[in-house]
Design a protein around this motif. Structure first.
Motif, mmCIF file in Angstrom:
data_model
loop_
_atom_site.group_PDB
_atom_site.id
_atom_site.type_symbol
_atom_site.label_atom_id
_atom_site.label_comp_id
_atom_site.label_asym_id
_atom_site.label_seq_id
_atom_site.Cartn_x
_atom_site.Cartn_y
_atom_site.Cartn_z
ATOM 1 N N PRO A 4 -3.120 12.916 -10.079
ATOM 2 C CA PRO A 4 -4.293 13.273 -9.287
ATOM 3 C C PRO A 4 -4.097 12.877 -7.821
ATOM 4 O O PRO A 4 -3.317 11.986 -7.498
ATOM 5 C CB PRO A 4 -5.420 12.468 -9.936
ATOM 6 N N THR A 5 -4.807 13.571 -6.956
ATOM 7 C CA THR A 5 -4.738 13.264 -5.532
ATOM 8 C C THR A 5 -5.250 11.845 -5.290
ATOM 9 O O THR A 5 -6.332 11.491 -5.762
ATOM 10 C CB THR A 5 -5.594 14.273 -4.729
ATOM 11 N N PRO A 6 -4.485 11.025 -4.557
ATOM 12 C CA PRO A 6 -4.946 9.657 -4.270
ATOM 13 C C PRO A 6 -6.294 9.645 -3.547
ATOM 14 O O PRO A 6 -6.591 10.528 -2.738
ATOM 15 C CB PRO A 6 -3.845 9.094 -3.375
ATOM 16 N N GLN A 7 -7.076 8.634 -3.857
ATOM 17 C CA GLN A 7 -8.403 8.467 -3.279
ATOM 18 C C GLN A 7 -8.398 7.286 -2.304
ATOM 19 O O GLN A 7 -7.627 6.332 -2.455
ATOM 20 C CB GLN A 7 -9.430 8.199 -4.386
ATOM 21 N N TYR A 71 2.585 16.491 -0.441
ATOM 22 C CA TYR A 71 1.569 17.044 0.460
ATOM 23 C C TYR A 71 0.516 17.793 -0.342
ATOM 24 O O TYR A 71 0.834 18.572 -1.228
ATOM 25 C CB TYR A 71 2.239 17.983 1.472
ATOM 26 N N PHE A 72 -0.768 17.554 0.008
ATOM 27 C CA PHE A 72 -1.885 18.149 -0.720
ATOM 28 C C PHE A 72 -2.736 19.066 0.146
ATOM 29 O O PHE A 72 -3.292 20.037 -0.342
ATOM 30 C CB PHE A 72 -2.772 17.052 -1.319
ATOM 31 N N ALA A 73 -2.885 18.722 1.432
ATOM 32 C CA ALA A 73 -3.709 19.505 2.360
ATOM 33 C C ALA A 73 -3.160 19.314 3.770
ATOM 34 O O ALA A 73 -2.600 18.261 4.088
ATOM 35 C CB ALA A 73 -5.164 19.057 2.294
ATOM 36 N N SER A 74 -3.322 20.317 4.600
ATOM 37 C CA SER A 74 -2.795 20.258 5.969
ATOM 38 C C SER A 74 -3.653 19.385 6.876
ATOM 39 O O SER A 74 -4.861 19.261 6.691
ATOM 40 C CB SER A 74 -2.742 21.656 6.575
ATOM 41 N N ILE A 75 -2.983 18.803 7.855
ATOM 42 C CA ILE A 75 -3.662 18.187 8.989
ATOM 43 C C ILE A 75 -3.075 18.814 10.243
ATOM 44 O O ILE A 75 -1.974 19.372 10.214
ATOM 45 C CB ILE A 75 -3.518 16.643 9.027
ATOM 46 N N ALA A 76 -3.823 18.741 11.331
ATOM 47 C CA ALA A 76 -3.366 19.328 12.592
ATOM 48 C C ALA A 76 -4.018 18.600 13.751
ATOM 49 O O ALA A 76 -5.112 18.050 13.614
ATOM 50 C CB ALA A 76 -3.716 20.815 12.655
ATOM 51 N N GLY A 84 -3.634 4.994 4.520
ATOM 52 C CA GLY A 84 -3.903 3.975 3.516
ATOM 53 C C GLY A 84 -2.590 3.303 3.139
ATOM 54 O O GLY A 84 -1.560 3.968 2.995
ATOM 55 N N LEU A 85 -2.638 1.991 2.989
ATOM 56 C CA LEU A 85 -1.424 1.214 2.721
ATOM 57 C C LEU A 85 -1.668 0.249 1.571
ATOM 58 O O LEU A 85 -2.687 -0.443 1.525
ATOM 59 C CB LEU A 85 -1.026 0.441 3.984
ATOM 60 N N ARG A 86 -0.703 0.247 0.645
ATOM 61 C CA ARG A 86 -0.707 -0.725 -0.445
ATOM 62 C C ARG A 86 0.747 -1.011 -0.819
ATOM 63 O O ARG A 86 1.663 -0.306 -0.399
ATOM 64 C CB ARG A 86 -1.486 -0.224 -1.654
ATOM 65 N N VAL A 104 -10.226 11.149 8.746
ATOM 66 C CA VAL A 104 -11.325 10.199 8.884
ATOM 67 C C VAL A 104 -12.560 10.764 8.181
ATOM 68 O O VAL A 104 -12.916 11.935 8.368
ATOM 69 C CB VAL A 104 -11.610 9.902 10.378
ATOM 70 N N GLY A 105 -13.160 9.934 7.339
ATOM 71 C CA GLY A 105 -14.371 10.319 6.635
ATOM 72 C C GLY A 105 -14.154 11.039 5.320
ATOM 73 O O GLY A 105 -15.115 11.303 4.601
ATOM 74 N N GLU A 106 -12.899 11.376 4.976
ATOM 75 C CA GLU A 106 -12.638 12.078 3.716
ATOM 76 C C GLU A 106 -12.107 11.112 2.662
ATOM 77 O O GLU A 106 -11.392 10.164 2.979
ATOM 78 C CB GLU A 106 -11.669 13.234 3.940
ATOM 79 N N SER A 107 -12.454 11.376 1.414
ATOM 80 C CA SER A 107 -12.070 10.459 0.338
ATOM 81 C C SER A 107 -10.752 10.828 -0.335
ATOM 82 O O SER A 107 -10.111 9.976 -0.933
ATOM 83 C CB SER A 107 -13.180 10.371 -0.706
ATOM 84 N N GLU A 108 -10.327 12.101 -0.259
ATOM 85 C CA GLU A 108 -9.078 12.523 -0.892
ATOM 86 C C GLU A 108 -7.954 12.594 0.136
ATOM 87 O O GLU A 108 -8.152 13.059 1.258
ATOM 88 C CB GLU A 108 -9.239 13.894 -1.561
#
Length: 143
Positions: A4-7, A71-76, A84-86, A104-108
């Motif tokens: 699943p896509t990381p949250q 990669y799950f969705a584009s950014i631009a 996120g770091l772990r 910013v502001g998105e959970s997925e």
């Protein structure tokens, strides 16, 4: 990808990053290789600010020996993002970071990746135990 896509809730630390005009490629989105730069920036900012890593005169340096990204969705540009770091695995001289790119502001996550640092003696380039200050900072990120 079958996972699943990381949250956002999967990560204990976030590093804000501002995308730049030249991050976009001919297709109008951030080029895949740029994500590795985002990952490197997030990790090293954390190591310097929280772990006390001295990149100029310290006795140890971290060498990247392995990396991957999905990669799950584009950014631009001009998206504002957070990395996120772990830590997935903390060894004697190595650490496996697990990272994800979030708008910013998105959970997925838009992308998720990992890389491994092996800490080496700056003079000999031989693996060396992770110094106490860095280890303490990294332990906070272990999932």
């Amino acid at each position: 990808m079958s996972n699943p896509t990381p949250q956002r809730t999967d990560y204990p630390h976030f590093q804000p990053i501002t995308t730049r005009w030249h991050d976009n490629d001919a297709y109008g989105h951030v080029n895949n290789v740029t994500y590795y730069s985002f990952f490197d920036t997030a990790v090293n900012t954390y190591l310097i600010q929280v772990g006390g890593l001295d990149i100029h005169d310290g006795e140890v340096v971290g060498f990247v020996v392995s990396s991957a990204c999905d990669y799950f969705a584009s950014i631009a540009f001009p998206d504002l993002i957070e990395i996120g770091l772990r830590v997935g695995k903390l060894g004697n001289s190595s650490v496996q970071y697990e990272l994800a790119v979030f708008k910013v502001g998105e959970s997925e996550a838009c992308a998720a990746g990992c890389f491994v640092h092996v800490f080496v003696d700056r003079t000999t380039n031989q693996p060396t135990p992770i110094p106490a200050g860095l280890r303490h900072a990294l332990e906070y990120l272990v999932v």
